[in-house]
Design an enzyme around this catalytic site. Structure first.
Site, PDB file in Angstrom:
ATOM      1  N   HIS A 284       0.812  -1.093   0.092  1.00  0.00           N
ATOM      2  CA  HIS A 284      -0.081   0.041   0.273  1.00  0.00           C
ATOM      3  C   HIS A 284       0.906   1.360   0.076  1.00  0.00           C
ATOM      4  O   HIS A 284       1.733   1.304   0.522  1.00  0.00           O
ATOM      5  CB  HIS A 284      -1.047  -0.179   1.199  1.00  0.00           C
TER       6      HIS A 284
ATOM      7  N   ARG B 170      -1.084  16.070   2.882  1.00  0.00           N
ATOM      8  CA  ARG B 170      -1.942  16.992   2.744  1.00  0.00           C
ATOM      9  C   ARG B 170      -1.842  17.817   1.332  1.00  0.00           C
ATOM     10  O   ARG B 170      -2.779  18.769   1.369  1.00  0.00           O
ATOM     11  CB  ARG B 170      -1.807  18.034   3.992  1.00  0.00           C
TER      12      ARG B 170
ATOM     13  N   ASP C 256      -7.538   1.559  -5.081  1.00  0.00           N
ATOM     14  CA  ASP C 256      -8.501   0.931  -4.335  1.00  0.00           C
ATOM     15  C   ASP C 256      -9.316   1.646  -3.512  1.00  0.00           C
ATOM     16  O   ASP C 256      -9.186   2.702  -3.026  1.00  0.00           O
ATOM     17  CB  ASP C 256      -7.658  -0.071  -3.305  1.00  0.00           C
TER      18      ASP C 256
ATOM     19  N   GLU D 134      -9.273 -11.806   4.626  1.00  0.00           N
ATOM     20  CA  GLU D 134      -8.061 -11.429   5.392  1.00  0.00           C
ATOM     21  C   GLU D 134      -8.567 -11.583   7.028  1.00  0.00           C
ATOM     22  O   GLU D 134      -8.018 -12.116   7.903  1.00  0.00           O
ATOM     23  CB  GLU D 134      -7.549  -9.934   5.060  1.00  0.00           C
TER      24      GLU D 134
ATOM     25  N   ASP E 205       2.568  -5.720   2.217  1.00  0.00           N
ATOM     26  CA  ASP E 205       1.561  -4.971   2.435  1.00  0.00           C
ATOM     27  C   ASP E 205       1.520  -3.624   3.117  1.00  0.00           C
ATOM     28  O   ASP E 205       1.404  -2.656   2.218  1.00  0.00           O
ATOM     29  CB  ASP E 205       0.772  -5.796   3.647  1.00  0.00           C
TER      30      ASP E 205
HETATM   31  O1  NOS Z   1      -3.962  -5.182   5.209  1.00  0.00           O
HETATM   32  C1  NOS Z   1      -4.818  -4.401   4.753  1.00  0.00           C
HETATM   33  N1  NOS Z   1      -6.174  -4.684   4.820  1.00  0.00           N
HETATM   34  C2  NOS Z   1      -6.964  -3.965   4.326  1.00  0.00           C
HETATM   35  N2  NOS Z   1      -6.899  -2.553   4.013  1.00  0.00           N
HETATM   36  C3  NOS Z   1      -5.615  -2.095   4.264  1.00  0.00           C
HETATM   37  C4  NOS Z   1      -4.527  -2.990   4.502  1.00  0.00           C
HETATM   38  N3  NOS Z   1      -3.065  -2.253   4.590  1.00  0.00           N
HETATM   39  C5  NOS Z   1      -3.771  -0.935   4.350  1.00  0.00           C
HETATM   40  N4  NOS Z   1      -4.911  -0.903   3.887  1.00  0.00           N
HETATM   41  C6  NOS Z   1      -5.626   0.247   3.630  1.00  0.00           C
HETATM   42  O2  NOS Z   1      -6.346   0.955   4.689  1.00  0.00           O
HETATM   43  C7  NOS Z   1      -6.914   1.993   4.070  1.00  0.00           C
HETATM   44  C8  NOS Z   1      -7.900   2.559   4.839  1.00  0.00           C
HETATM   45  O3  NOS Z   1      -9.042   1.648   5.075  1.00  0.00           O
HETATM   46  C9  NOS Z   1      -7.476   1.241   2.667  1.00  0.00           C
HETATM   47  O4  NOS Z   1      -7.474   2.242   1.830  1.00  0.00           O
HETATM   48  C10 NOS Z   1      -6.738   0.115   2.749  1.00  0.00           C
HETATM   49  O5  NOS Z   1      -6.186   0.144   1.423  1.00  0.00           O
END
Ligand code: NOS
Length: 340
Positions: free
Chosen positions: A19, A73, A140, A202, A280
């Site tokens: 991410h 920001r 996403d 998950e 992740d």
């Molecule tokens: O491991 C994960 N599972 C689910 N969402 C995640 C994970 N890591 C980061 N995000 C992120 O958390 C943000 C805020 O909801 C989402 O944008 C998601 O992509």
């Protein structure tokens, strides 16, 4: 033969589940926190930050994650964050990465979609030039944002359509956020040529993965580890070659699994389910892709040949062009041969 750690370090790799904000290193978070001094609970001090990244449960992880999102920001913050992610991936010899980006969260913060997309594209160009890292984007939907977030994420994907955009995802909490409601958005994203890669299984059971496949046309599944509870689902994933993007340390640190030695990755692979290994949100989980490879090697009892296989599998599961895959596979083969 070098030891496995140095073999992994030099191995050309691909990352499919990482991410954008979740990759903000402690140094970058500290720099962003300092830029916005006093208006954020996120500590600038690296020691305190490491403590801040200890999670009671998944909901607490999302809460902390969103507090880091709040630090980003303006488009300069976006450009800095993304370029530095490229630097870190290059340091680990990641040649190709599909970065999960959540434009909705930044647009809500007041960053115009056009400026956001220009910033990530500038960083993508610079990361390729300076670090030899080929970045692509998965946009996403943050699930906790519901349908408004889905609508805005799809709009930005279709209206701005940055060059690096290749897939459409769904992240955030799964509990209380059924996948079905997002079907119209995934239908439109897929019709526009974007690959479908939602998170599922998950923090909830196999039914969420079935929904991601049947309702969202998932071509790959983010995490998907609860598939191990459903023999029929594992057989389906194996037969239809629907890969899981598995992130072992993430699952441990968000409490999705109680103990790494109980992680289902071995059972999934033994059932023929295609599995890639990913990081992740590496700094938040105190890991790196290299460490995830080392963890997978331990859990799966892999030698260097097996670890090179992890890298090859990630390339094969990627949405890179056929030529791009062939080039990286050849590089992995040459590296592995030279290390024998
Ligand atoms: O491991 C994960 N599972 C689910 N969402 C995640 C994970 N890591 C980061 N995000 C992120 O958390 C943000 C805020 O909801 C989402 O944008 C998601 O992509």
């Amino acid at each position: 033969m070098t030891d496995l750690t140095s073999f992994i370090a030099g191995l050309p790799k691909a990352e499919l589940h990482v991410h954008h904000v979740g990759s903000a290193s402690p140094r970058i978070v500290a720099e962003l926190a300092a830029r916005h001094e006093g208006s954020s609970p996120v500590p600038a001090d690296p020691e305190l930050l490491a403590k801040y990244f200890e999670f009671r449960d998944f909901a607490h992880f999302i809460e902390v994650y969103l507090s880091v999102v709040d630090l980003i920001r303006d488009d300069e913050d976006v450009r800095l964050l993304t370029y530095e992610i490229g630097r870190e991936l290059g340091r680990q010899n990641v040649r190709y990465a599909e970065l999960t980006v959540t434009p909705y969260s930044s647009v809500r913060r007041g960053i115009a979609a056009k400026a956001f997309c220009e910033a990530i594209e500038d960083a993508r160009t610079a990361a390729a030039r300076d670090f030899g890292v080929d970045l692509r984007w998965c946009f996403d939907i943050p699930g906790e944002g519901g349908l408004p977030a889905a609508d805005q994420t799809l709009r930005i994907a279709l209206d701005e359509r940055p060059d690096g955009l290749i897939s459409f995802g769904l992240g955030g909490p799964e509990i209380g956020v059924p996948r079905q409601q997002f079907k119209p958005y995934f239908d439109q994203a897929r019709a526009a040529g974007l690959h479908s890669v939602p998170h599922a299984g998950e923090t909830t059971g196999p039914e969420t993965i079935w929904d991601a496949i049947r309702e969202l046309g998932a071509e790959r599944i983010g995490h998907g580890i609860s598939a191990a509870q459903d023999e029929q689902l594992m057989a389906y994933l194996a037969e239809h070659q629907i890969p899981l993007e598995v992130c072992p340390t993430s699952n441990l640190r968000t409490r999705a699994v109680a103990d790494l030695d109980e992680h289902p990755i071995g059972r999934l692979i033994a059932a023929g389910v295609p599995v890639s290994v990913n990081s992740d949100d590496p700094p938040m989980f105190g890991t790196t892709l290299e460490q995830e490879y080392a963890t997978a090697a331990r859990l799966l009892n892999l030698d260097a040949t097996g670890v090179a296989g992890l890298a090859r599998t990630a390339v094969r599961h990627s949405f890179r062009t056929a030529d791009g895959k062939a080039t990286l596979l050849a590089e992995i083969d040459a590296y592995a041969a030279a290390q024998r």
